[in-house]
Design a protein around this motif. Structure first.
Motif, PDB file in Angstrom:
ATOM      1  N   GLY A   8       0.805  -1.035   0.083  1.00 36.09           N
ATOM      2  CA  GLY A   8      -0.034   0.008   0.042  1.00 36.09           C
ATOM      3  C   GLY A   8       0.674   1.210   0.128  1.00 36.09           C
ATOM      4  O   GLY A   8       0.762   2.309  -0.703  1.00 36.09           O
ATOM      5  N   ILE A   9       1.815   1.304   0.958  1.00 35.10           N
ATOM      6  CA  ILE A   9       2.371   2.513   0.933  1.00 35.10           C
ATOM      7  C   ILE A   9       3.405   2.600  -0.302  1.00 35.10           C
ATOM      8  O   ILE A   9       3.608   3.786  -0.666  1.00 35.10           O
ATOM      9  CB  ILE A   9       3.471   2.586   2.340  1.00 35.10           C
ATOM     10  CG1 ILE A   9       3.845   3.948   2.636  1.00 35.10           C
ATOM     11  CG2 ILE A   9       4.710   1.771   2.093  1.00 35.10           C
ATOM     12  CD1 ILE A   9       2.702   4.798   3.360  1.00 35.10           C
ATOM     13  N   SER A  10       3.914   1.598  -0.804  1.00 34.34           N
ATOM     14  CA  SER A  10       4.616   1.755  -2.054  1.00 34.34           C
ATOM     15  C   SER A  10       3.770   2.128  -3.442  1.00 34.34           C
ATOM     16  O   SER A  10       4.393   3.161  -4.108  1.00 34.34           O
ATOM     17  CB  SER A  10       5.469   0.507  -2.472  1.00 34.34           C
ATOM     18  OG  SER A  10       4.448  -0.586  -2.923  1.00 34.34           O
ATOM     19  N   GLU A  11       2.518   1.898  -3.301  1.00 33.18           N
ATOM     20  CA  GLU A  11       1.632   2.367  -4.488  1.00 33.18           C
ATOM     21  C   GLU A  11       1.386   3.986  -4.128  1.00 33.18           C
ATOM     22  O   GLU A  11       1.347   4.747  -5.054  1.00 33.18           O
ATOM     23  CB  GLU A  11       0.611   1.886  -4.402  1.00 33.18           C
ATOM     24  CG  GLU A  11       0.365   0.165  -4.928  1.00 33.18           C
ATOM     25  CD  GLU A  11       0.884   0.345  -6.557  1.00 33.18           C
ATOM     26  OE1 GLU A  11       0.176   1.169  -7.207  1.00 33.18           O
ATOM     27  OE2 GLU A  11       1.490  -0.697  -6.712  1.00 33.18           O
ATOM     28  N   PHE A  12       1.081   4.331  -2.917  1.00 29.58           N
ATOM     29  CA  PHE A  12       0.772   5.877  -2.291  1.00 29.58           C
ATOM     30  C   PHE A  12       2.001   6.422  -2.900  1.00 29.58           C
ATOM     31  O   PHE A  12       1.873   7.679  -3.613  1.00 29.58           O
ATOM     32  CB  PHE A  12       0.674   5.863  -0.965  1.00 29.58           C
ATOM     33  CG  PHE A  12      -0.772   5.216  -0.664  1.00 29.58           C
ATOM     34  CD1 PHE A  12      -1.596   4.884  -1.448  1.00 29.58           C
ATOM     35  CD2 PHE A  12      -0.936   4.888   0.764  1.00 29.58           C
ATOM     36  CE1 PHE A  12      -2.734   4.370  -0.861  1.00 29.58           C
ATOM     37  CE2 PHE A  12      -2.124   4.473   1.404  1.00 29.58           C
ATOM     38  CZ  PHE A  12      -3.106   3.987   0.197  1.00 29.58           C
ATOM     39  N   VAL A  13       3.188   6.060  -2.456  1.00 30.92           N
ATOM     40  CA  VAL A  13       4.374   6.974  -2.730  1.00 30.92           C
ATOM     41  C   VAL A  13       4.720   7.285  -4.486  1.00 30.92           C
ATOM     42  O   VAL A  13       4.936   8.064  -4.701  1.00 30.92           O
ATOM     43  CB  VAL A  13       5.665   6.475  -2.160  1.00 30.92           C
ATOM     44  CG1 VAL A  13       6.964   6.997  -2.584  1.00 30.92           C
ATOM     45  CG2 VAL A  13       5.731   6.598  -0.372  1.00 30.92           C
ATOM     46  N   ALA A  14       4.542   6.070  -4.972  1.00 29.28           N
ATOM     47  CA  ALA A  14       4.799   5.881  -6.567  1.00 29.28           C
ATOM     48  C   ALA A  14       3.701   6.802  -7.117  1.00 29.28           C
ATOM     49  O   ALA A  14       4.198   7.698  -7.917  1.00 29.28           O
ATOM     50  CB  ALA A  14       4.471   4.509  -6.918  1.00 29.28           C
ATOM     51  N   ASN A  15       2.478   7.084  -6.715  1.00 30.06           N
ATOM     52  CA  ASN A  15       1.388   7.894  -7.310  1.00 30.06           C
ATOM     53  C   ASN A  15       1.904   9.364  -6.991  1.00 30.06           C
ATOM     54  O   ASN A  15       1.804  10.105  -7.699  1.00 30.06           O
ATOM     55  CB  ASN A  15       0.303   7.725  -6.693  1.00 30.06           C
ATOM     56  CG  ASN A  15      -0.484   6.463  -7.353  1.00 30.06           C
ATOM     57  OD1 ASN A  15      -0.113   6.019  -8.553  1.00 30.06           O
ATOM     58  ND2 ASN A  15      -1.462   5.835  -6.793  1.00 30.06           N
ATOM     59  N   ARG A  26       5.896  13.620   1.759  1.00 24.36           N
ATOM     60  CA  ARG A  26       5.782  13.011   3.213  1.00 24.36           C
ATOM     61  C   ARG A  26       5.006  11.828   3.396  1.00 24.36           C
ATOM     62  O   ARG A  26       3.873  11.515   3.078  1.00 24.36           O
ATOM     63  CB  ARG A  26       5.223  13.938   4.143  1.00 24.36           C
ATOM     64  CG  ARG A  26       5.229  13.761   5.717  1.00 24.36           C
ATOM     65  CD  ARG A  26       4.919  14.915   6.618  1.00 24.36           C
ATOM     66  NE  ARG A  26       3.518  15.495   5.930  1.00 24.36           N
ATOM     67  CZ  ARG A  26       2.941  16.014   6.814  1.00 24.36           C
ATOM     68  NH1 ARG A  26       2.973  16.291   7.934  1.00 24.36           N
ATOM     69  NH2 ARG A  26       1.361  16.514   6.476  1.00 24.36           N
ATOM     70  N   VAL A  27       5.574  11.130   4.066  1.00 20.19           N
ATOM     71  CA  VAL A  27       5.142   9.442   4.290  1.00 20.19           C
ATOM     72  C   VAL A  27       4.739   9.519   5.604  1.00 20.19           C
ATOM     73  O   VAL A  27       5.616   9.882   6.469  1.00 20.19           O
ATOM     74  CB  VAL A  27       6.141   8.398   4.121  1.00 20.19           C
ATOM     75  CG1 VAL A  27       5.698   6.812   4.238  1.00 20.19           C
ATOM     76  CG2 VAL A  27       6.322   8.652   2.560  1.00 20.19           C
ATOM     77  N   LEU A  39      -1.465   4.571   6.905  1.00 18.56           N
ATOM     78  CA  LEU A  39      -0.607   4.965   6.152  1.00 18.56           C
ATOM     79  C   LEU A  39      -1.286   6.239   5.374  1.00 18.56           C
ATOM     80  O   LEU A  39      -2.172   6.176   4.997  1.00 18.56           O
ATOM     81  CB  LEU A  39      -0.411   3.884   4.969  1.00 18.56           C
ATOM     82  CG  LEU A  39      -0.209   2.567   5.454  1.00 18.56           C
ATOM     83  CD1 LEU A  39      -0.084   1.348   4.209  1.00 18.56           C
ATOM     84  CD2 LEU A  39       1.157   2.383   6.192  1.00 18.56           C
ATOM     85  N   GLY A  40      -0.210   7.279   5.197  1.00 17.87           N
ATOM     86  CA  GLY A  40      -0.480   8.400   4.465  1.00 17.87           C
ATOM     87  C   GLY A  40       0.506   8.698   3.643  1.00 17.87           C
ATOM     88  O   GLY A  40       1.781   8.864   4.164  1.00 17.87           O
ATOM     89  N   VAL A  41       0.319   9.431   2.729  1.00 17.05           N
ATOM     90  CA  VAL A  41       1.263  10.314   1.800  1.00 17.05           C
ATOM     91  C   VAL A  41       0.745  11.493   1.460  1.00 17.05           C
ATOM     92  O   VAL A  41      -0.435  11.698   1.007  1.00 17.05           O
ATOM     93  CB  VAL A  41       1.703   9.376   0.539  1.00 17.05           C
ATOM     94  CG1 VAL A  41       2.572  10.212  -0.347  1.00 17.05           C
ATOM     95  CG2 VAL A  41       2.169   7.996   0.826  1.00 17.05           C
ATOM     96  N   ARG A  63      -5.644   3.576 -11.569  1.00 15.65           N
ATOM     97  CA  ARG A  63      -6.660   3.365 -10.570  1.00 15.65           C
ATOM     98  C   ARG A  63      -6.562   4.283  -9.302  1.00 15.65           C
ATOM     99  O   ARG A  63      -7.306   4.318  -8.656  1.00 15.65           O
ATOM    100  CB  ARG A  63      -6.873   2.049 -10.328  1.00 15.65           C
ATOM    101  CG  ARG A  63      -7.463   1.119 -11.512  1.00 15.65           C
ATOM    102  CD  ARG A  63      -7.562  -0.274 -10.976  1.00 15.65           C
ATOM    103  NE  ARG A  63      -7.767  -1.045 -12.426  1.00 15.65           N
ATOM    104  CZ  ARG A  63      -7.040  -1.327 -13.048  1.00 15.65           C
ATOM    105  NH1 ARG A  63      -5.717  -0.915 -13.257  1.00 15.65           N
ATOM    106  NH2 ARG A  63      -7.557  -2.053 -14.359  1.00 15.65           N
ATOM    107  N   GLY A  64      -5.366   4.817  -9.259  1.00 19.93           N
ATOM    108  CA  GLY A  64      -4.863   5.362  -7.989  1.00 19.93           C
ATOM    109  C   GLY A  64      -4.956   7.065  -8.005  1.00 19.93           C
ATOM    110  O   GLY A  64      -4.476   7.541  -7.012  1.00 19.93           O
ATOM    111  N   ASN A  65      -5.482   7.481  -9.135  1.00 19.26           N
ATOM    112  CA  ASN A  65      -5.475   9.348  -9.205  1.00 19.26           C
ATOM    113  C   ASN A  65      -6.946   9.451  -9.195  1.00 19.26           C
ATOM    114  O   ASN A  65      -7.529   9.087  -9.958  1.00 19.26           O
ATOM    115  CB  ASN A  65      -4.634   9.703 -10.466  1.00 19.26           C
ATOM    116  CG  ASN A  65      -4.455  11.206 -10.402  1.00 19.26           C
ATOM    117  OD1 ASN A  65      -5.522  11.763 -10.092  1.00 19.26           O
ATOM    118  ND2 ASN A  65      -3.268  11.446 -10.630  1.00 19.26           N
TER     119      ASN A  65
END
Length: 65
Positions: A8-15, A26-27, A39-41, A63-65
């Motif tokens: 999850g965090i890797s997907e959030f950061v990548a986006n 910021r993570v 988890l937050g980005v 799908r993440g934006n």
């Protein structure tokens, strides 16, 4: 098998890296209870709210934006 929190965090950061304006991301990782992880980005585009989009079910991304 990857840990769901890691995935999850890797997907959030990548986006955030791919779509955010600016150079700061910021993570936030918090564990408020033994069975919960928060988890937050945060990127530096506070005025740009996410826009829901319809994705192609066959697409590998989008799908993440």
């Amino acid at each position: 098998m990857a840990d769901p929190a890691e995935l999850g965090i890797s997907e959030f950061v990548a986006n955030a890296v791919r779509h955010a304006r600016g150079t700061v991301v910021r993570v936030i990782v918090d564990r408020p209870a033994d069975d919960r992880v928060y988890l937050g980005v945060v990127d530096r585009a506070p005025n740009d709210l996410p826009q829901q989009q319809v994705s192609d079910p066959e697409a590998a991304e989008g799908r993440g934006n």
